[in-house]
Design an enzyme around this catalytic site. Structure first.
Site, PDB file in Angstrom:
ATOM      1  N   ASN A  92       0.829  -1.201   0.000  1.00  0.00           N
ATOM      2  CA  ASN A  92       0.000   0.000   0.000  1.00  0.00           C
ATOM      3  C   ASN A  92       0.872   1.263   0.000  1.00  0.00           C
ATOM      4  O   ASN A  92       2.043   1.226  -0.345  1.00  0.00           O
ATOM      5  CB  ASN A  92      -1.004  -0.009   1.152  1.00  0.00           C
ATOM      6  CG  ASN A  92      -2.362   0.543   0.732  1.00  0.00           C
ATOM      7  OD1 ASN A  92      -2.445   1.643   0.233  1.00  0.00           O
ATOM      8  ND2 ASN A  92      -3.411  -0.222   0.952  1.00  0.00           N
ATOM      9  N   HIS A 118       3.549   0.122  -2.664  1.00  0.00           N
ATOM     10  CA  HIS A 118       3.884  -1.297  -2.789  1.00  0.00           C
ATOM     11  C   HIS A 118       5.383  -1.575  -2.826  1.00  0.00           C
ATOM     12  O   HIS A 118       5.868  -2.406  -3.602  1.00  0.00           O
ATOM     13  CB  HIS A 118       3.218  -1.892  -4.024  1.00  0.00           C
ATOM     14  CG  HIS A 118       1.725  -2.005  -3.911  1.00  0.00           C
ATOM     15  ND1 HIS A 118       1.073  -2.098  -2.703  1.00  0.00           N
ATOM     16  CD2 HIS A 118       0.754  -2.035  -4.873  1.00  0.00           C
ATOM     17  CE1 HIS A 118      -0.239  -2.192  -2.917  1.00  0.00           C
ATOM     18  NE2 HIS A 118      -0.456  -2.149  -4.223  1.00  0.00           N
ATOM     19  N   HIS A 190      -1.161  -9.625  -3.856  1.00  0.00           N
ATOM     20  CA  HIS A 190      -1.967  -8.752  -4.704  1.00  0.00           C
ATOM     21  C   HIS A 190      -2.680  -9.540  -5.806  1.00  0.00           C
ATOM     22  O   HIS A 190      -2.727  -9.097  -6.966  1.00  0.00           O
ATOM     23  CB  HIS A 190      -1.088  -7.663  -5.322  1.00  0.00           C
ATOM     24  CG  HIS A 190      -1.803  -6.388  -5.626  1.00  0.00           C
ATOM     25  ND1 HIS A 190      -2.870  -6.324  -6.498  1.00  0.00           N
ATOM     26  CD2 HIS A 190      -1.610  -5.127  -5.183  1.00  0.00           C
ATOM     27  CE1 HIS A 190      -3.297  -5.075  -6.581  1.00  0.00           C
ATOM     28  NE2 HIS A 190      -2.544  -4.323  -5.794  1.00  0.00           N
ATOM     29  N   THR A 191      -3.259 -10.673  -5.460  1.00  0.00           N
ATOM     30  CA  THR A 191      -4.001 -11.440  -6.451  1.00  0.00           C
ATOM     31  C   THR A 191      -5.276 -10.713  -6.858  1.00  0.00           C
ATOM     32  O   THR A 191      -5.983 -10.146  -6.029  1.00  0.00           O
ATOM     33  CB  THR A 191      -4.327 -12.838  -5.907  1.00  0.00           C
ATOM     34  OG1 THR A 191      -3.114 -13.601  -5.833  1.00  0.00           O
ATOM     35  CG2 THR A 191      -5.319 -13.576  -6.787  1.00  0.00           C
ATOM     36  N   ASP A 261     -11.092   1.262  -3.450  1.00  0.00           N
ATOM     37  CA  ASP A 261      -9.656   1.052  -3.274  1.00  0.00           C
ATOM     38  C   ASP A 261      -9.336   1.527  -1.866  1.00  0.00           C
ATOM     39  O   ASP A 261      -8.634   2.518  -1.662  1.00  0.00           O
ATOM     40  CB  ASP A 261      -8.847   1.822  -4.323  1.00  0.00           C
ATOM     41  CG  ASP A 261      -7.388   1.379  -4.374  1.00  0.00           C
ATOM     42  OD1 ASP A 261      -7.022   0.447  -3.619  1.00  0.00           O
ATOM     43  OD2 ASP A 261      -6.614   1.966  -5.150  1.00  0.00           O
ATOM     44  N   GLU A 324      -6.533  -7.668  -0.365  1.00  0.00           N
ATOM     45  CA  GLU A 324      -5.150  -7.685   0.106  1.00  0.00           C
ATOM     46  C   GLU A 324      -5.123  -7.552   1.623  1.00  0.00           C
ATOM     47  O   GLU A 324      -5.259  -6.462   2.162  1.00  0.00           O
ATOM     48  CB  GLU A 324      -4.374  -6.531  -0.538  1.00  0.00           C
ATOM     49  CG  GLU A 324      -4.451  -6.499  -2.060  1.00  0.00           C
ATOM     50  CD  GLU A 324      -4.194  -5.107  -2.608  1.00  0.00           C
ATOM     51  OE1 GLU A 324      -3.112  -4.548  -2.349  1.00  0.00           O
ATOM     52  OE2 GLU A 324      -5.098  -4.568  -3.276  1.00  0.00           O
TER      53      GLU A 324
END
Length: 360
Positions: A92, A118, A190-191, A261, A324
Site C-alpha cells: 500500500n 507497494h 496482490h491477487t 480502493d 489484500e
C-alpha cells in the site's frame, strides 16, 4: 520434476523452467495439485500466484485469478499491475514516500503520484526469489528473499519468506520476516480474483467484509487518520452485496479512488474469517481468513482493456477484485495505527487463507 513417489498419499508438486528474469536469473513455474481438485501455479519471480483453478458448482474447474501464460508480461507494470504478486517491503501507500524511524528520516521512491506504493518500482514483486519445494502431507512451496539494507530506501537487511500451501479446499499463505536493523514492514499478496474464470467483470460478484470502519483517505488515497464508519455509505459490505450495486454512487471516497480502493478495518484478532466473495453464476465462493488487522478491497478501477492476459483474454474495467490482507496504509505516519515497525530479534509472522467452495 515430480517430488512425490509411488505410495505417497499427498499430491505431487512439479516444477519446470519458465524463462529468465530481465537480469538473466532463471525462473521456474511450480504447480501444486490439491487432493480436493484445486490446482495452483506459482513462480519465483515476485513469489507470484500465477493461477488457481477451482471447480464451479457443476465441478468444472476454471482459473479464478488474473495473470499471464508467460513470464515476460510480469516484468512490465504496464502489462502486470502486481498480478498475483507478493508485495513488500511495504504494501500500500506511504505519504510522500517518507517516514521517520527512531529519529531518522527515510526517503523512498515516489511511484504513485506524490506517494510511495507497494515497496517501490523494484519492490518484492519485481525480485527473483529462491524457491524450495517442501515435504509433508500437502503440496507446499516456500519462497525466500534477502532484501539488502537501503533497497528502495528501506533500512536494514530483511530476510523474508512466503510459503504457499494447497490444502483440500484452500490456498494458505504464510509470511515470515526478520531484520538486523529497525525497519518498517507490511507484506501482502496482490491477487486479482475473478470467480467467473476471468470471462467477465466482477460487478455481479457479491462481497461480504467483516468491517465496521475504513481508514478514510484523501484525494491521493493516503489515510487522513480517521477511522470512518461504513454504516450508511457505499462502503458498507457487512452483509453480502453486489460489488456493482453502489460502486458508481456519488461519494467522496469513491470519487477519490475511482471506485473501491480502500483499507477496511477488520473486526477481531488472530486467524479469523474476515470476508467472502461469491459469484452467483458459477457458484464459486472465496472465503478469506487472516491474522492481519486490515484488508484492502480494490475493484480493478484502473483496468481499462489495454491488458490481454491468459489465453488472450482482455481485462476490462473492474474485471477483478483484490482482497489484500495487510496492516494499514501509511502506518509509519499514524502512531495510533497497528504497529508496522520490525526490530532486530523479532520475527514478523502472518497468515492468510483463501478458502474455495461452492454454493447452490
Amino acid at each position: 520434476m515430480n517430488v512425490s513417489t509411488p505410495g505417497e498419499s499427498h499430491p505431487p508438486v512439479t516444477v519446470q523452467p519458465w524463462g529468465n528474469a530481465p537480469d538473466g536469473q532463471p525462473l521456474f513455474l511450480y504447480t501444486l495439485a490439491g487432493a480436493g481438485g484445486l490446482r495452483a501455479a506459482l513462480t519465483n519471480f515476485g513469489a507470484i500466484l500465477v493461477s488457481l483453478h477451482a471447480p464451479d458448482r457443476a465441478g468444472v474447474p476454471a482459473d479464478v485469478v488474473l495473470g499471464h501464460d508467460r513470464a515476460e508480461p510480469y516484468f512490465d507494470p504496464a502489462t502486470s499491475p502486481y498480478f498475483g504478486a507478493t508485495i513488500g517491503r511495504y504494501g500500500n501507500r506511504i505519504r510522500g514516500g517518507r517516514f521517520t524511524l527512531d529519529g531518522q528520516v527515510h526517503q523512498l521512491a515516489l511511484n504513485n503520484g506524490p506517494n510511495a506504493l507497494h515497496g517501490g518500482p523494484t519492490g518484492f514483486h519485481a525480485r527473483v526469489w529462491e524457491g524450495r519445494i517442501l515435504g509433508g502431507p500437502v503440496p507446499a512451496v516456500e519462497f525466500s528473499y534477502l532484501s539488502a539494507d537501503g533497497e528502495e530506501g528501506y533500512p536494514g537487511n530483511v530476510a523474508a519468506r512466503v510459503t504457499y500451501t494447497l490444502t483440500q479446499d484452500a490456498l494458505v499463505i504464510d509470511y515470515a520476516a526478520s531484520t538486523d536493523a529497525p525497519t518498517v514492514l507490511n507484506l501482502t499478496n496482490h491477487t486479482y480474483w475473478n470467480l467467473a474464470g476471468g470471462e467477465r467483470d466482477v460487478l455481479d460478484h457479491e462481497l461480504t467484509l467483516h468491517a465496521d470502519q475504513i481508514t478514510a483517505v484523501d484525494e491521493t488515497l493516503i489515510p487522513t487518520g480517521e477511522l470512518r464508519p461504513v454504516a450508511g455509505t457505499p462502503l458498507d459490505f457487512r452483509t453480502g452485496r453486489r460489488i456493482g450495486e453502489r460502486v458508481n454512487d456519488e461519494d467522496e471516497q469513491l470519487r477519490f479512488a475511482g471506485g473501491y480502493d480502500h483499507n477496511f478495518v477488520l473486526r477481531g484478532s488472530g486467524l479469523r474469517t474476515v470476508g467472502e466473495l461469491f459469484d452467483p453464476t458459477s457458484g464459486r465462493v472465496l472465503t478469506v481468513q487472516t491474522t492481519e488487522p486490515g484488508v484492502q478491497f480494490y475493484s480493478g478501477n484502473f483496468l481499462d482493456g489495454s491488458i490481454a492476459g491468459k489465453g488472450g483474454q482482455v481485462y476490462g474495467h473492474r474485471w477483478a477484485a483484490c482482497l489484500e490482507t495487510q496492516h494499514f496504509p501509511d502506518s509509519p505516519g499514524h502512531p495510533d495505527f497497528p504497529n508496522v515497525v520490525l526490530r532486530p530479534g523479532e520475527t514478523f509472522t502472518s497468515r492468510t487463507v483463501y478458502r474455495c467452495s461452492v454454493r447452490a
